[in-house]
Structures are given as structure tokens and as C-alpha cells.
Design a protein around this motif. Structure first.
Motif, short mmCIF file in Angstrom:
data_model
loop_
_atom_site.label_atom_id
_atom_site.label_comp_id
_atom_site.label_asym_id
_atom_site.label_seq_id
_atom_site.Cartn_x
_atom_site.Cartn_y
_atom_site.Cartn_z
N TYR A 78 0.81 -1.23 0.00
CA TYR A 78 0.00 0.00 0.00
C TYR A 78 0.84 1.27 0.00
N ASP A 79 1.97 1.24 -0.73
CA ASP A 79 2.75 2.47 -0.92
C ASP A 79 2.14 3.21 -2.11
N ALA A 80 1.40 4.29 -1.81
CA ALA A 80 0.66 4.98 -2.88
C ALA A 80 1.54 5.90 -3.70
N SER A 81 2.85 5.86 -3.46
CA SER A 81 3.75 6.57 -4.37
C SER A 81 4.52 5.57 -5.23
N ALA A 82 4.15 4.29 -5.15
CA ALA A 82 4.84 3.27 -5.95
C ALA A 82 3.90 2.09 -6.19
N SER A 83 2.85 2.32 -6.99
CA SER A 83 1.89 1.25 -7.24
C SER A 83 2.61 0.09 -7.92
#
Lengths: 194, 634
Positions: A78-83
Motif C-alpha cells: 500500500y505504498d501509494a507513491s509506488a503502485s
């Protein structure tokens, strides 16, 4: 061809102004005017601070919250800067071992659950940021959440039912539950008994 | 049980075939009525839109007035004046091709330069390309910039990078969004030129590239994109220039949420069948494709212009039945692919079913193979999207094809290998289907010993040679590069391919790893851009070879086809006689489908048997693959 290059560069330049600056600028202006909340990321607030986006999933570990699907985005999920997705193929040993581990973990965390675990709860999504789980996956965790919050299963199930979105027009997509919004609703109406 | 259900449908299927195709052993488990209904509704929507859009496009390219003229005509004239283009110019096919290439060269240089200089340019709140970039940022090396420039100029939109941690908003807009328009408009222009080749008689010109380019951008792509962008944003696609938002989640973890001008790029990415996502995970990302409704509209937008072109073709050659015949052949291929892919994905992975995973669809969960798929789309809308995006040369994905079952992943792969002739990208599909139509009448002519004709034009040695040339170049482009990458060795941690030999870049061991490499060159040659994304393609070796494959796949296809157009335009139109094969009936449609399938199958069957086919049978036997064997080199 070389005599055409002059026209080509000029055409490229003017098309850049038109489609690369004017068009996105116009769309931004109209969207910020008409759909401000969506255009800025559908951000959700709780108790005065932004806790996430209604469209982006989050990691949940605690027993009193419903858990999301596993995620391959970033190092911890869930890293929203690295989908990102796992991109594991169906015959990859690592996929099978990961699912096996998830099955074990799920039964350990949900000793009350005796059924077969729904496939979405054991697989990673395409984006690694999927905000939803299926209604069956929520149902499978309901007993644990109720116990951790010291409330009855029925109360939790009512909140699940209220947060289940059906298919669009009864036809498109799948029934689903937004995990962040569901957990926020739990905190509001069934706060954890300390 | 299998036989009983098959018999209930009035089908006599050999039980080995059913059990081979359908691992769960039941047809009812491999599809739900609602899922099948979704595919049917989608097809009907395309059918309904084909004629109105085709009519509109015919008016645009024949220079007739449309309802947008009061607004856009002054802008169109202004562009011609600024660029020194005379609207009534007519170009021979060689000049038309030269203009297209010159335009692509200019595009390529501009995209390359903007990428490399992004650190110095504005609209870069995350400071990509400079020392303050986030720690997970990808560096834009010369080989990556070459690959990306080749990719967007050729309408491929293969991405060796993840958008949200590589490029500034300016690059996404002024380089990539612009190419989404420009490469699509150039593709449509070339298709219109080919149609004119059939429509004109004893002419030596095909129209003017610059005029076709400007008209398709202004009257087709801009209005459609604008409408689509607003719709997408209303549904939740973001559109802003803010730096990434940092939030504290409910459990107190820090989450950084990427932002950007997404809706404007998403719209043209779909309408122009480009497919290059703003984010790494493309249309699976909730900010690119937030709801089942946006998903449906995105699929419609991918198909609608290519479908409209078939009608435009019929209209411009003076017989709309000719266009509908192409539409019919495309439809059959589309529906077969959609149902096989959906069936395979809904059946799921038998290895997971054994672990106690519920892969059976119910009213409360999608079941099937959910690895790499989003719950909001489920199985049917994911498989349908995969088929649509590879029938067309789009390449956007809403689920990860790499994690599909072997047969589910075979369909997108084979769709691209057929040349994306099923509706196809904006323009590219029609060109491919016309190529096969020429071959089909040629084969039919050989059978009866008569000079073949198509749309009143004699098909002679020159046209057939040019068509075959294009076909052979495409096949060689895929197979030769795949073969080389399957064996070539490099120094570990060297410049060309730091992981070592080229096979070390795959994410999945066993035959699936070979499929990843085959898929990469197939996708780039076909200018699709979707991927079995586990392959680590951001190394100089893959960036350069995939970039070359894209350039070859675009220009060495378009140029011979423009040659065909030039040669056809010069011919007289001969009246149909009793000996002419009618090219609008069921017989011709079957012949056309047969030609497409046979050429595709003969060319690619050996490669496919090494990848998805063998993997399918091994999966049914319960075989897993743990790690690569010892590399051949290094």
C-alpha cells in the motif's frame, strides 16, 4: 524528407502548446471548479485530519479493523507513491508459498472462521492499492472484529451491510466494500471498548 | 458432470478437451451468466456506436462541415498558416510517408530532450531528475529516454518505468500527452490514406498528411478526450498539479499518495489507443480507473474509433457492406477471444484451489484467478479489458496479464501476434485487416486461377509482395529478438544488463519466464505496450532492443502499406462480374478469418508452445517452478 522537417518541427511545437499545455490546463480548471474533491484525490478526514483517500487502500494489521488484501506496492504494501503488482505467474513457487502463508495467518487470526477463504483476500491486486474487498471477505473477518471490539457479531454485520456497494446498474463490476470507509464507520459507531 | 453440462448446451465436446481447457472440470464454474452478459452488452454498445462515429469521421476527413466547425475551423486554418501548410495540397504516397516520418523524427527529438532535461524544467513538484528526488525515484538514463521516446512516438506506450516515481508533470503533459495525440492522429491519417487508395481511381495522390493530422487531432481526439476527461474526473480520477500528499493512516502509518494531472492524460491514453499509464499500474490504479463505470467507458473508448473506421472505409469506397464485412470478421475474432480468456480466468488456478482458496464465484465474491486483479472489476471486466486492449493496439491494462492463467494470458499474446487486426488501434487495425483482406482474395484467386480483385481493384504482384513484406518483417521482429534475448549472455553487473544474461530479468521461472520475453517483443512490435510486467525491462539491453522493435513495428509496417495505397490509387476501378468474389458476404468473412488465423498460427505456434501452452499442461499436472536453472553464461 528534409525539406519537410521545418513543417514537422513547427507542427510539433504548436501541437505541444495546444494538447500538452492548453488541454490539460483547461481540464484542470474545469475539474477544480466542478469536481474539486475528486480532482484532489478524494481525501477523507477523520477528527480534523486527513487519514487517506477513499480510492486508495491502506494496510490494516490490528484485529479490531477489517484487513485489506495483500499488496505488492512498495516494500511494506500500500505504498501509494509506488503502485505495483506481484506479477507472479500461476506456476510460480513463490505465489503458492505466499498464499499458503496467508491461509495459515488468516486461520491463526480468525480461529472462529471455519469456511473456505475467498480468493480475493489471499491474492494481491493489480495496483497494490485496491481499496476494496468482497462482501464474503468482510464476512469472513466479522467475528474477529466483533470480538476485538467487544460488540455483537450482529452489530458488525449491520455495518458491513450498510457499506456494501452493489454492481453499477446491477450489471457492471462486482459487489464490494471499501475497507477504509468501513473501518472509519466502525470507529464512529462501535468504538473499541478499552 | 462435464459431459452432462456440455450436452445440455447441445454441444458434443471430447472430454479430454473439456478437462484440458477447463481445469475445474465444470463449464458452469468457468463462467457466470452475468459475466457473459457483460461481454455481450459491451459488444452491442460498440455495434451501436460504429455507424454514427463512422459517419462523423467520414465528414471530417472529406473536409465537410460538422457541428464543431464554427468553433474549430478558425483554429484549423490558423495551424495551417503557422506551419506553412496549404490545405489543398495533394501528396503522392512517397511524400505522404516522408511527411509522416519527418513528423515522427521531430516528435522523437522533442520527447527525448524534455525527458532528459526534466530536472531543469518547471511543473516538477517532486524534483525528479535532480538531487532532491524521492529515494525510490527511477533515473532517466539515455537508454530509458530513448525507449520512452520511441515508445510514445510509435503509439506503443511500452513503459520501462513507473510513472509516479520517474517523470515530472511537465514530461507527462508536454511530452507524453502530446504524443498520445500526435501518434494516434498520425496513425489515423495513414489509415485514411490507405482507404483513399481503395476509393480513388487513376489518381497518383493520397491526400495531405498534415491536413489529415490536424483534422484528426482537432475534430476527433480533442473533443472526445475533453468529454472523457471530465467524465473520468467526476468519477474520481485526479487532476491537479500538487506535490504528493502525505497522510497518517488509521493505524498511524505514513502513506504518501501520488498526485498529478491524470484525467487529461488518461482520456487521450484511451481514446488514442495509446495505453501508457500515468501511474505504474496503469488502469488498475484507482486514480486512473476508479469505478466499474469508468472501466466500461474506457473499454468503449478504446474500441469506438477503430470500429468507426470500418464504417468510414465502407462509406468512402462507396459500399458500406464492405465495411460491415470487416466489422463482422473482427467481431467473431473478438468474441472468441473474450469468452476463452474469461473462461480461463474464472476457472482460476487449480494450484490455489488445493490450498483452501475459494475460487468458485458466488453472489458475495468474484472467485476465479484474482491475483493481479481488482475487486471492483472482478473477473469478467478484467478479462474483457485484457482482450479489448490487445485486440486494439492500446496496451492499457486494468489487471496484470503476467498473473493470468496460461490460457488467459495466451489470448492477449495471440491477439497481438495476429497483428491487432480485431478493431485494432486507431488506424492500425484497419490497415492490418486490409492487408489480410488482400491476402485472402489473393489466396482465393489462386484457388480458382483468376486475378484477384478487392473493392474493384485488381490485386497484382506489387500489392501482394508489399503485404507479404510487411508480414515477414513483423514476424521476424518478434521472433528474432525473442530468440536472441532467450540465449544472449552479459556480464553480471555490467553496463548492458546488470542482472546478467538476458533471461535473468524474468520474474517467473519456467515456461512463464519465456512467455514474459515473448510477450515483451510481441507487444512492442505490435505497438501495443501492455506487458507481462514482471520482466525487468529497464536495462540498456532491453530498452534498446525493445525500442528498435517498436520503431520497426511502426514504420516498416506503415510504409509498405502506404506503398500499397499508392499503387491501388493509380488503378482503374473494374466493374464486378459474375466471376468476381463478392467481398461482403459470409463466404468472404470466413475466408478472411481463416487467413488471419492460419497466418498467425503458422507463424507463432512453435513459440507459443514453448510458453503458455506447455505451462498450461504443467499447471494441470500440479508442477511448480522454483528458480531459474543455472544460467548459461556469467
Amino acid at each position: 524528407m528534409w525539406c519537410q522537417l521545418g513543417s514537422a518541427f513547427r507542427m510539433m511545437l504548436y501541437l505541444t502548446v495546444l494538447t500538452g499545455l492548453f488541454y490539460p490546463g483547461l481540464v484542470t480548471a474545469v475539474c477544480q471548479l466542478l469536481f474539486r474533491w475528486q480532482a484532489n484525490g478524494s481525501l477523507v478526514e477523520a477528527e480534523g485530519s486527513v487519514v487517506g483517500s477513499a480510492l486508495i487502500g491502506q494496510n490494516f494489521q490490528r484485529p479490531e479493523y477489517f484487513h485489506s488484501r495483500p499488496s505488492a506496492a512498495g516494500n511494506d504494501g500500500y505504498d501509494a507513491s509506488a503502485s505495483n503488482a506481484s506479477n507472479y505467474g500461476p506456476t510460480n513457487h513463490k505465489l503458492i508459498r505466499r498464499v499458503e502463508a496467508s491461509v495459515e495467518e488468516f486461520h491463526r487470526e480468525n480461529p472462529e472462521f471455519a469456511g473456505i477463504i475467498p480468493s480475493d483476500l489471499l491474492t494481491t491486486s493489480g495496483s497494490g492499492l485496491a481499496p476494496h474487498i468482497s462482501p464474503a471477505s468482510a464476512e469472513a473477518q466479522a467475528a474477529r472484529v466483533a470480538k476485538a471490539r467487544g460488540v455483537s457479531l450482529r452489530q458488525v454485520e449491520q455495518i458491513i451491510a450498510a457499506h456494501t456497494e452493489g454492481r453499477t446498474l446491477g450489471l457492471l463490476g462486482e459487489p464490494r466494500i471499501n475497507v477504509l470507509l468501513l473501518n472509519l464507520a466502525l470507529d464512529r459507531s462501535l468504538p473499541k471498548h478499552q | 458432470m462435464v459431459e452432462r453440462e456440455a450436452a445440455g448446451l447441445g454441444l458434443e465436446l471430447p472430454s479430454e478437451l473439456v478437462s484440458a481447457l477447463c481445469p475445474t472440470g465444470s463449464l458452469s464454474r468457468s463462467m457466470t451468466p452475468l459475466g457473459a452478459f457483460n461481454i455481450a452488452i459491451f459488444f452491442l454498445a460498440i455495434l451501436a456506436l460504429t455507424k454514427p462515429l463512422g459517419l462523423y469521421m467520414t465528414r471530417v476527413f472529406e473536409g465537410q462541415r460538422t457541428f464543431l466547425h464554427p468553433l474549430l475551423r478558425p483554429l484549423e486554418k490558423l495551424l495551417y498558416r503557422l506551419c506553412g501548410v496549404r490545405e489543398d495540397t495533394e501528396q503522392r504516397w512517397t511524400e505522404y510517408a516522408a511527411s509522416l516520418i519527418a513528423f515522427s523524427v521531430a516528435s522523437f527529438l522533442l520527447v527525448y530532450v524534455i525527458q532528459r532535461l526534466q530536472g531543469l524544467l518547471p511543473l516538477n513538484p517532486m524534483h525528479f531528475g535532480s538531487a532532491q528526488a524521492p529515494s525510490n525515484a527511477t533515473r532517466v538514463t539515455p537508454d530509458l529516454a530513448f525507449n520512452t521516446a520511441a515508445s510514445f512516438v510509435t503509439n506503443t506506450n511500452w513503459q520501462s518505468y513507473g510513472g509516479e516515481n520517474t517523470f515530472s508533470y511537465l514530461v507527462q503533459m508536454a511530452a507524453l500527452t502530446v504524443q498520445n495525440f500526435a501518434s494516434a492522429a498520425a496513425g489515423v491519417a495513414a489509415s485514411v490514406a490507405l482507404i483513399r487508395g481503395f476509393a480513388r481511381r487513376q489518381a497518383n495522390t493520397l491526400g495531405c498528411f498534415w491536413v489529415d493530422l490536424v483534422r484528426s487531432t482537432l475534430y476527433l481526439f480533442l473533443p472526445l478526450s475533453l468529454a472523457a476527461a471530465l467524465f473520468l474526473c467526476w468519477q474520481g480520477v485526479i487532476q491537479n498539479f500538487k506535490p504528493y500528499t502525505t497522510v497518517k493512516t488509521l493505524e498511524g502509518i505514513t502513506q504518501t499518495i501520488a498526485q498529478g494531472p491524470v484525467a487529461s492524460q488518461e482520456a487521450i491514453k484511451i481514446v488514442g489507443t495509446n495505453g501508457g499509464g500515468f501511474f505504474s499500474t496503469n488502469s488498475a490504479h484507482p486514480f486512473e480507473n476508479p469505478t466499474p463505470l469508468t472501466n466500461f467507458v474506457e473499454m468503449l473508448m478504446i474500441f469506438v474509433i477503430p470500429a468507426g473506421l470500418t464504417y468510414q472505409f465502407g462509406r468512402m469506397v462507396g459500399d458500406t457492406r464492405q465495411g460491415w464485412a470487416l466489422f463482422a470478421a473482427m467481431s467473431v475474432l473478438f468474441l472468441i477471444g473474450a469468452f476463452i480468456c474469461y473462461g480461463a480466468e474464472q476457472s482460476g488456478n487449480p494450484e490455489l484451489a488445493q490450498l483452501g482458496v475459494d475460487t468458485h464465484a458466488t453472489a458475495l465474491q468474484p472467485g476465479g484467478n484474482m491475483e493481479g486483479k481488482e475487486v471492483r472489476f472482478g473477473i469478467a471486466a478484467s478479462a474483457l479489458f485484457a482482450v479489448v486492449t490487445t485486440d486494439a493496439s492500446c496496451g492499457a491494462v486494468n489487471s496484470m496479464h503476467d498473473s493470468y492463467t496460461p490460457i488467459g494470458g495466451l489470448i492477449p499474446l495471440f491477439n497481438m501476434q495476429l497483428g491487432e487486426v480485431v478493431f485494432g488501434g486507431v488506424g492500425a487495425g484497419l490497415k492490418g485487416m486490409l492487408l489480410f483482406a488482400i491476402l485472402a482474395v489473393f489466396v482465393a484467386g489462386l484457388m480458382v486461377g483468376r486475378t484477384p480483385e478487392y473493392i474493384g481493384k485488381k490485386i497484382e504482384q506489387k500489392e501482394v509482395k508489399l503485404c507479404m513484406l510487411a508480414l515477414i518483417i513483423m514476424a521476424a521482429n518478434v521472433l528474432v529478438f525473442t530468440a536472441i534475448s532467450s540465449v544472449v549472455g552479459f556480464q553480471k553487473n555490467g553496463y548492458w544488463n546488470p542482472p546478467g544474461p538476458a533471461v535473468a530479468n524474468v520474474n517467473n521461472p519456467g515456461p512463464h519466464g519465456f512467455s514474459e520475453i515473448l510477450y515483451a517483443y510481441t507487444s512492442t512490435n505490435a505497438n501495443n505496450g501492455s506487458a507481462f510486467a514482471g520482466l525487468n525491462a529497464n536495462t540498456p539491453w532491453y530498452n534498446l532492443t525493445l525500442g528498435v522493435a517498436m520503431l520497426v513495428g511502426r514504420f516498416l509496417f506503415i510504409i509498405p502499406m502506404l506503398g500499397v495505397a499508392g499503387s491501388l490509387a493509380a488503378k482503374k476501378r473494374i466493374p464486378a462480374t459474375s466471376g468476381t468474389l463478392p467481398t461482403h458476404g459470409a463466404l468472404f468473412v470466413s475466408l478472411l478469418i481463416g487467413t488471419v488465423m492460419i497466418v498467425g498460427a503458422l507463424t507463432y505456434f512453435p513459440a507459443l508452445s514453448l510458453g503458455p501452452l506447455v505451462e498450461h499442461f504443467l499447471m494441470l499436472e500440479g508442477k511448480l517452478f522454483a528458480a531459474l536453472r543455472a544460467p548459461l553464461w556469467g
